[in-house]
Design an enzyme around this catalytic site. Sequence first.
Site: not given
Length: 525
Positions: A274, A344, A396
């Site tokens: 990330e 995301k 994440c």
Amino acid sequence: MSATLFYSAQFEPRSPVKSKLLTSLFALASGAIAVLAFSPFGYWPLVILSLLGLYALLDKASPRQAAWRGFGYAMGLFLPGQWWIHVSMTEFGGIPLPAAFVLLAGLCAYLSLYPTLACWLFARVFAGRHWSRWLLAFPALWLGADWLRGWVMTGYPWLWFGYTQIDGPLKGFAPLLGVQGITLALLLTTSALWLVWQSRKPAWLLLPVALVGVAQGLMQLNWVTRGEPVKVALVQGNIAQSLKWDPEALIPTVRTYQDLSRENQDADIIVWPESAIPAIEKEMGTYLESLDKAMKVNDTGLLAGIIHYDLQQQRFYNTVLGMGVQDAEGKESYHYEHKNRYYKYHLLPIGEFVPFEDLLRPIAPFFNLPMSSFSRGDEVQPNLIAKGLKFAAAICYEIIFPDEVRRNVQPDTDFLLTVSNDAWFGTSIGPWQHMEIARMRALELARPLLRDTNTGITIVTEIDGSIIAQIPQFQAGVLRTEVRPAHGETPYLRFGSWPMYGIAALLLGLALVLRPRAHPWARKA
């Protein structure tokens, strides 16, 4: 277990104040025991012991007592189980430890409201001494509370009990019903053990034996077909969080990932974690085009985290780019805003967006963490492509939402990919819990998982969530291994969590039907 049963059957202190104090301490301790069932400890039988403690607390409790004891149990679970969150507050957010404790206690108190509600309803509606209250009503109410906790205010489904079984005997229910199917099996097992104690009838032991037998049988089923092995290289840069967004550290950071990747150009797929490139994509255009060409020269696909800024909408996106050899023929090339990317969707509150930001941002530096103003991508997005292989991505925090991950997995998806930066939480147990959750997604969906993080824990798993390879935390390095892609559908991939919650609703309905038998006064009324 003996302490739990002794409490239920024998412990009646004379002093009401002393009784309430010891009962509260017992509730806290019962909840805290469950933390040891999760990673990195992994003592999964302790979750059953923990639940037996809760059952003892609820057995003869009034609704008010049940609510208070349920709250104490949940605080015992959440406060030590989520204590790792304070690292980001104190080390990176500028909040003194006492203030961080108060904020964390407030979060845990909020999370505890859901189990508290379940316990109150249990004592209020199902107060009679009947097997149905334990075997039907309580599991259904607990699952309902978990569902609410995972949905209200964007949701926070951390520390669901089913995660403790990723290496346990009940894991086989995950491809069928998801992680909460395992939670149900744990609750039914605990209820059966509790009924053995109450009724002195060993026949109830047949239920946990049957559950383990069914789970083991399900693990023998082949839900997917496998492809040829793929060589993967997951790069762990180990960049200190204090340097992550320092402009002067950008070139050394990128050079670290380049140097580690250069030694692994023979891999089919290279993964960077990330925001491995801690800069805006537009500003790195020339570099990314050169990187894309270099990867193509070596016949390698690259998946890398970066930040995208949409100039038209003036929005930031936490992004994973697919570069190098993308399609199987190698014809596609990187260019700014090309389609082979993932934005995301489920953002982390405070870390990636700040609710009520006009009110909260002036309070403390914690509410002004770097990159805390992201926008979210679409809920369903195309798979990332690298060397003709399809990757369902999760960045994440969003790996903890099983149905959201499931929506991006297709029958022809080859791998699950999750990239993260757990440096925010130092040497705490948080990254281990996070890794355990990611492993469960592999088991539910029967897909190999590539999990690449900045500081660890970087792993590759098989389709059953078992770890194929892993490298140590807090070391710069590359995880090299081979893993076979998988195609097909598990029942959970096809139907999601609806069958699970349908079962919970059925259990609750049956408990209500049997309620008059448990409450003779109801027939008289």
